[in-house]
Write a protein that holds these residues in place. Structure first.
Motif, PDB file in Angstrom:
ATOM      1  N   LEU A  11      -1.711   2.907  -3.716  1.00  0.00           N
ATOM      2  CA  LEU A  11      -2.453   4.012  -3.097  1.00  0.00           C
ATOM      3  C   LEU A  11      -2.715   3.703  -1.624  1.00  0.00           C
ATOM      4  CD1 LEU A  11      -4.942   4.644  -6.019  1.00  0.00           C
ATOM      5  CD2 LEU A  11      -2.780   5.774  -5.561  1.00  0.00           C
ATOM      6  N   GLY A  12      -3.232   4.685  -0.936  1.00  0.00           N
ATOM      7  CA  GLY A  12      -3.496   4.494   0.486  1.00  0.00           C
ATOM      8  C   GLY A  12      -2.213   4.444   1.288  1.00  0.00           C
ATOM      9  N   LEU A  13      -2.214   3.629   2.341  1.00  0.00           N
ATOM     10  CA  LEU A  13      -1.047   3.491   3.218  1.00  0.00           C
ATOM     11  C   LEU A  13      -0.613   2.034   3.257  1.00  0.00           C
ATOM     12  CD1 LEU A  13      -2.327   5.702   6.146  1.00  0.00           C
ATOM     13  CD2 LEU A  13      -0.418   6.230   4.626  1.00  0.00           C
ATOM     14  N   PRO A  14       0.667   1.766   3.602  1.00  0.00           N
ATOM     15  CA  PRO A  14       1.117   0.369   3.675  1.00  0.00           C
ATOM     16  C   PRO A  14       0.266  -0.413   4.667  1.00  0.00           C
ATOM     17  CG  PRO A  14       2.964   1.860   3.907  1.00  0.00           C
ATOM     18  CD  PRO A  14       1.728   2.695   3.933  1.00  0.00           C
ATOM     19  N   GLN A  20      -4.411  13.618   4.106  1.00  0.00           N
ATOM     20  CA  GLN A  20      -2.951  13.466   4.279  1.00  0.00           C
ATOM     21  C   GLN A  20      -2.417  12.273   3.506  1.00  0.00           C
ATOM     22  OE1 GLN A  20      -3.235  13.092   8.412  1.00  0.00           O
ATOM     23  NE2 GLN A  20      -2.946  15.267   8.848  1.00  0.00           N
ATOM     24  N   VAL A  21      -3.283  11.336   3.223  1.00  0.00           N
ATOM     25  CA  VAL A  21      -2.834  10.089   2.621  1.00  0.00           C
ATOM     26  C   VAL A  21      -2.656  10.222   1.110  1.00  0.00           C
ATOM     27  CG1 VAL A  21      -3.433   7.644   2.379  1.00  0.00           C
ATOM     28  CG2 VAL A  21      -4.036   8.870   4.444  1.00  0.00           C
ATOM     29  N   SER A  50       6.735   6.417  -2.624  1.00  0.00           N
ATOM     30  CA  SER A  50       8.163   6.091  -2.505  1.00  0.00           C
ATOM     31  C   SER A  50       8.746   5.551  -3.816  1.00  0.00           C
ATOM     32  CB  SER A  50       8.382   5.090  -1.379  1.00  0.00           C
ATOM     33  OG  SER A  50       7.406   4.086  -1.423  1.00  0.00           O
ATOM     34  N   MET A  51       7.925   4.926  -4.654  1.00  0.00           N
ATOM     35  CA  MET A  51       8.454   4.404  -5.908  1.00  0.00           C
ATOM     36  C   MET A  51       8.122   5.382  -7.032  1.00  0.00           C
ATOM     37  SD  MET A  51       7.735   0.335  -5.529  1.00  0.00           S
ATOM     38  CE  MET A  51       9.111  -0.161  -6.530  1.00  0.00           C
ATOM     39  N   LYS A  52       9.032   6.334  -7.221  1.00  0.00           N
ATOM     40  CA  LYS A  52       8.738   7.442  -8.144  1.00  0.00           C
ATOM     41  C   LYS A  52       8.619   6.971  -9.594  1.00  0.00           C
ATOM     42  CE  LYS A  52       9.119  10.934  -5.182  1.00  0.00           C
ATOM     43  NZ  LYS A  52       7.990  10.651  -4.299  1.00  0.00           N
ATOM     44  N   GLY A  63       0.834  -1.199   0.000  1.00  0.00           N
ATOM     45  CA  GLY A  63       0.000   0.000   0.000  1.00  0.00           C
ATOM     46  C   GLY A  63       0.862   1.240   0.000  1.00  0.00           C
ATOM     47  N   GLY A  64       0.358   2.321  -0.581  1.00  0.00           N
ATOM     48  CA  GLY A  64       1.039   3.606  -0.520  1.00  0.00           C
ATOM     49  C   GLY A  64       2.398   3.678  -1.203  1.00  0.00           C
TER      50      GLY A  64
END
Lengths: 662, 309
Positions: free
Chosen positions: A452-455, B58-59, A377-379, A372-373
């Motif tokens: 998308l979202g968060l890990p 924020q996400v 970090s992976m441009k 997730g997310g």
């Protein structure tokens, strides 16, 4: 032909040197140089053929029992060589990034790269030789090298099992192929394709049997449903570049085999087209249905290969119908769309598998439910994966849209010759539509959960990880191919013009051109639509960011009143596909493992569901208990009179029909 | 003449969405015994939203601010392909209905991605529902148009809707297709009984829950694009049922289509006032009913294929 031969020698010499030389860096360097030389040499021979040049022919004299191998690069072979060789080279470049750790370490990676060269060699053999014996040798080289490439991490028992599974399946495919070839050999007493062609030109029972056998063999090779069971296992076990090459390039040999067979048959029969259409539509639908339930990215992409070869097969089936009813427009759109989809699929599927490899190296996981997310970090991988998935859902303005457009356009063409057959054709267009909708769901789910979202699982965030440039460059090159065909359809059609023309020349009417059926105004309109879309988007972007208020104001995501959300409360992959799974629950098989908390002081429970491959499960069950099934029949035979009568009658019926058919 | 039609088409595409939403709301208000907002109230709402400074979660990543623009761009491009008056679309080519469906599909994917971008379970739920129901509606749309193409012997959207063949079968085909299209419209535009745009509970939403975190210009753009999509789909129904052809009676054709879009909006408003939203489990059946209607017309065309090309 001389350059081709030189390229082949460079390939073999490179492979030998790769194994013998000391030091991994030197080995990899020599291997890449030799592959590059081979690609340049062979492509300089094949590209002119694609753009209207004459076919190349040659003869290779060999010892007993082959004696003489005719070589011929026709337009179809040239097309396959032109995309297979450079893509495999790019796969090898990706491997230098993916295996960077092994290359620095003590392990001998020369073997791996030498095997990639052998895969290249197998293309040269399979796509050029005109002799069944040599063809089988090339086929076997590809199968064995792919198997050895899959089990690169052979210390892992699961990977060894997946490899073995693949090895068995690919040899089942070989078995059918040998059976088909033997039928043709029996009728002609020759191994030359030219002799097969004269035999296959006349309708006969042997030809029909050969057709079914060969289609089964090629179906196994290209992972058509229900022969796909080896594929998800092999793809999730293999290193990313090997999965990419197997899915996008190596197993396209099955589709090449189909085209080659159609070329040899000349004027096919109607039922062959319907057969291929039905099998392919089923592959496309079941393949995409399985993708929506997978949680392993590479398994998901593997099933998507089944979907996409199905789409190619729908095109070929349509083309056969066009030839059989003497309606060149169906043949042109079917074969054109199918062949174009081969290269389109190769482009986006390799890109997606490379993306999966890059994600794996970055996070050490390819489990959707844990990621997730990653977009932040992976441009590089993030946007590349997004565009690749949009292409794989056949959306405009990407390349997948063009090939599916041709197929839709072909399926709704008027064809009075087909009579009532028009209705199933419409329904195949409907199947293509639901496949489109399902793959949209599938790519949204995959991209949304990974990037998308968060890990979802914080253990899989590696702050030090970097994207390796050797892994990014091949992805960017594939994206350029995707955009080139998508934004400039003319380029894509030019690429497939020559192979389509060869297939169209089988038609009874005067040889026709693809371009007469996909006229210039239509191509211009397609280009215009893409241009308008991109133009409107750019204008809107400029307007929005120039005129309307921008802000950096950030706030927590609206939790519908709940104030303590955590990352594991995000929507999961299985819940995302749950509504769709509920619709098609009868076609899917789920394994549920649960241990619910019980008692007054419950311990931690767990509950997980897992989509298993129904076909594979049934197959294993049958194979495992096969002797029991046969035993039951054998026991009932003498005991139950009605049963033995029935068996006897059925046997008699088969015998009589065999005699009658003679 | 084609200039006049172009102006009409663009006016319908860009201006009518505001009134279509206004009419739906007005019908609902009248039915509930209220006077209701002005017919062009949506315009003021959009302008107000466009002026506001957005607040982002924020996400979210860069997908979030870009997605609404992609959605609007796909809707505008698709609207150039779909006819409102029979026989006329600004951009028509053979097989353009496939491009129409897939362009709208691209927009939907970006809407779902922007929902997933917020990391909210509720928005993920909306995205999952949207993906499911619109995937099921896709074959209805394409099979319906394919059947019309077969019956009419035409390949482009604008010619599909020109009557051809025996009038009785033609009428049955058109009415069946219009009915199926209306179901597709209710699903795609997130209207009762497929979805309730005014519900207050996030758990029961489809479209609205996906845009919970959109604010300011982003919200305005998504809402405008969604209204535009609804107008486009009612325009297609109007074109299919339009008895006047663009060449002989252009003025009448334009008037009929304009009036018909209003009628569709009134119908949507009435349905929303009269019946409740379907349970989610029943929605695939709802789509399947439309699919059966299309299938029936396909059988009809097959049975009468001597009469068609």
């Amino acid at each position: 032909m001389d350059r081709m031969l030189f390229g082949t020698i460079a390939l073999v010499a490179g492979a030998i040197l790769t194994v013998l030389l000391p030091k991994n860096r030197v080995r990899v360097g020599v291997n890449l140089v030799s592959q590059a030389i081979a690609c340049v040499c062979i492509l300089s021979d094949t590209i002119p053929i694609l753009f209207g040049g004459p076919e190349l022919t040659g003869v290779l004299l060999w010892s007993f029992p082959v004696e003489r191998i005719d070589l011929r690069i026709g337009a179809v072979g040239a097309f396959f060589l032109t995309f297979s060789l450079p893509m495999t080279f790019l796969g090898s470049v990706f491997a230098t990034g993916y295996l960077a750790h092994d290359i620095r370490g003590p392990r001998h990676v020369g073997m791996h790269f030498a095997l990639l060269s052998m895969v290249q060699l197998s293309y040269v053999i399979v796509y050029t030789v005109q002799n069944a014996f040599a063809f089988l040798v090339g086929w076997e080289i590809a199968a064995l090298s792919a198997w050895l490439l899959v089990i690169w991490d052979s210390r892992n028992q699961k990977i060894r099992f997946a490899g073995f599974n693949y090895l068995v399946s690919t040899h089942l495919s070989l078995l059918f192929l040998v059976a088909g070839i033997m039928i043709m050999h029996g009728a002609t007493n020759s191994f030359q394709f030219a002799d097969f062609q004269t035999f296959l030109g006349q309708p006969s029972n042997a030809r029909n049997i050969a057709f079914v056998l060969l289609m089964t063999s090629f179906g196994l090779k290209s992972a058509f449903f229900p022969f796909h069971t080896w594929l998800p296992r092999a793809h999730s076990a293999a290193p990313a570049h090997v999965s990419a090459l197997m899915s996008g390039v190596i197993h396209k040999a099955g589709l090449f085999g189909m085209l080659k067979f159609i070329l040899m048959v000349g004027e096919p029969e109607l039922w062959m087209g319907w057969y291929l259409l039905a099998v392919s539509a089923m592959s496309a639908f079941m393949g995409v249905l399985y993708t929506i339930t997978q949680r392993d990215i590479k398994r998901l992409l593997g099933y998507s290969s089944t979907e996409n070869v199905g789409i190619c097969g729908i095109g070929f089936g349509l083309g056969i119908l066009g030839l059989a009813t003497n309606r060149p427009i169906l043949a042109a759109l079917g074969f054109g769309g199918g062949i174009l989809h081969i290269i389109n699929h190769a482009l986006f599927k390799c890109l997606l598998f490379y993306g999966a490899g890059s994600i794996y190296r970055f996070t050490h996981s390819i489990d959707l439910e844990k990621l997730g997310g990653l977009l932040k970090s992976m441009k590089w991988t993030g946007p590349l994966f997004l565009l690749g998935s949009l292409a794989s859902a056949a959306l405009p303005p990407f390349n997948g849209f063009l090939s599916e457009f041709l197929l839709y356009y072909g399926l709704v063409q008027p064809a009075p010759e087909l009579g009532l057959g028009r209705m199933p054709m419409m329904l195949f267009a409907g199947v293509l539509a639901i496949v489109g909708g399902l793959s949209a769901l599938s790519i949204t789910r995959a991209f949304g959960l990974i990037f998308l979202g968060l890990p979802r699982d914080p253990h899989h965030v590696d702050a030090k990880a970097r994207e390796h440039p050797c892994m990014i460059v091949p992805m960017v090159l594939h994206l350029i191919g995707i955009l080139a065909i998508g934004l400039c359809p003319m380029l894509g059609l030019k690429l497939i013009e020559a192979p389509t023309r060869v297939l169209l020349s089988l038609s009874r009417t005067q040889p026709a051109e693809l371009m007469t059926f996909v006229p210039l105004p239509l191509i211009n309109s397609l280009t215009l639509i893409s241009a308008i879309f991109v133009g409107v988007l750019v204008v809107l972007l400029v307007l929005r960011f120039a005129l309307l208020p921008k802000s950096n104001r950030r706030h927590v995501t609206w939790g519908c009143g709940y104030t303590l959300p955590n990352t594991r409360m995000q929507y999961s992959g299985s819940s995302f596909s749950a509504p769709m799974v509920a619709v098609f629950r009868d076609l899917l098989k789920f394994l549920t493992r649960e241990e619910l908390p019980q008692g007054v002081f419950p311990k931690d429970g767990h509950y997980d569901t897992h989509c298993v491959d129904g076909v594979e499960q049934t197959m294993f069950k049958l194979l495992g208990n096969g002797e029991q099934v046969v035993g039951n029949v054998m026991r009932r035979l003498p005991e139950d009179t009605r049963f033995s009568f029935a068996i006897g009658l059925a046997g008699l019926l088969i015998l009589v029909s065999l005699v009658a058919m003679k | 003449m084609s200039n006049f039609l172009l102006v009409f088409h663009l006016a319908i595409v860009f201006v009518a969405p505001i009134f279509v939403i206004g009419i739906v709301n007005r019908v609902k208000s009248l039915w509930a015994g209220r006077r209701g907002p002005r017919l062009y109230q949506t315009w003021f709402d959009l302008v107000r939203l466009l002026r506001k400074t957005p607040v982002y979660s924020q996400v979210t990543s860069w997908i979030f601010p870009i997605a609404p623009l992609v959605i609007l761009a796909t809707t505008i491009t698709a609207s150039l392909l779909g006819p409102i008056v029979p026989g006329y679309a600004p951009l028509g080519f053979a097989g353009d209905f496939v491009a129409f469906a897939y362009l709208l599909g691209l927009g939907k994917i970006f809407l779902m991605l922007s929902a997933l971008d917020t990391g909210s379970a509720f928005e993920g739920m909306g995205a999952s529902r949207e993906a499911t129901y619109s995937a099921l509606a896709e074959p209805v749309f394409l099979l319906g148009l394919g059947t019309l193409a077969w019956a009419g012997g035409a390949h482009s959207f604008q010619d599909l809707v020109i009557p051809n063949g025996s009038w009785a079968i033609d009428a049955v085909l058109r009415v069946t297709f219009a009915g199926a299209m209306f179901v597709v419209l209710l699903i795609e535009a997130a209207r009762v009984p497929a979805d309730d745009p005014t519900t207050h509970l996030e758990l029961t939403m489809v479209h609205e829950v996906m845009i919970l975190d959109h604010s300011g210009p982003e919200l305005a753009i998504v809402q405008y694009a969604s209204a535009m999509k609804m107008t486009m789909l009612s325009g297609i129904i109007a074109a299919v049922l339009n008895p006047f052809s663009e060449t002989s009676y252009p003025i009448l054709a334009v008037l009929f289509s304009g009036a018909f879009i209003v009628l569709v909006a009134v119908c949507v408003g009435l349905i929303e006032s009269l019946i409740a939203r379907l349970r989610f489990r029943a929605l695939p059946l709802f789509t399947f009913a439309a699919f059966l209607a299309v299938l029936t017309s396909l059988v009809l065309v097959t049975a009468n294929q001597g009469e068609f090309h």
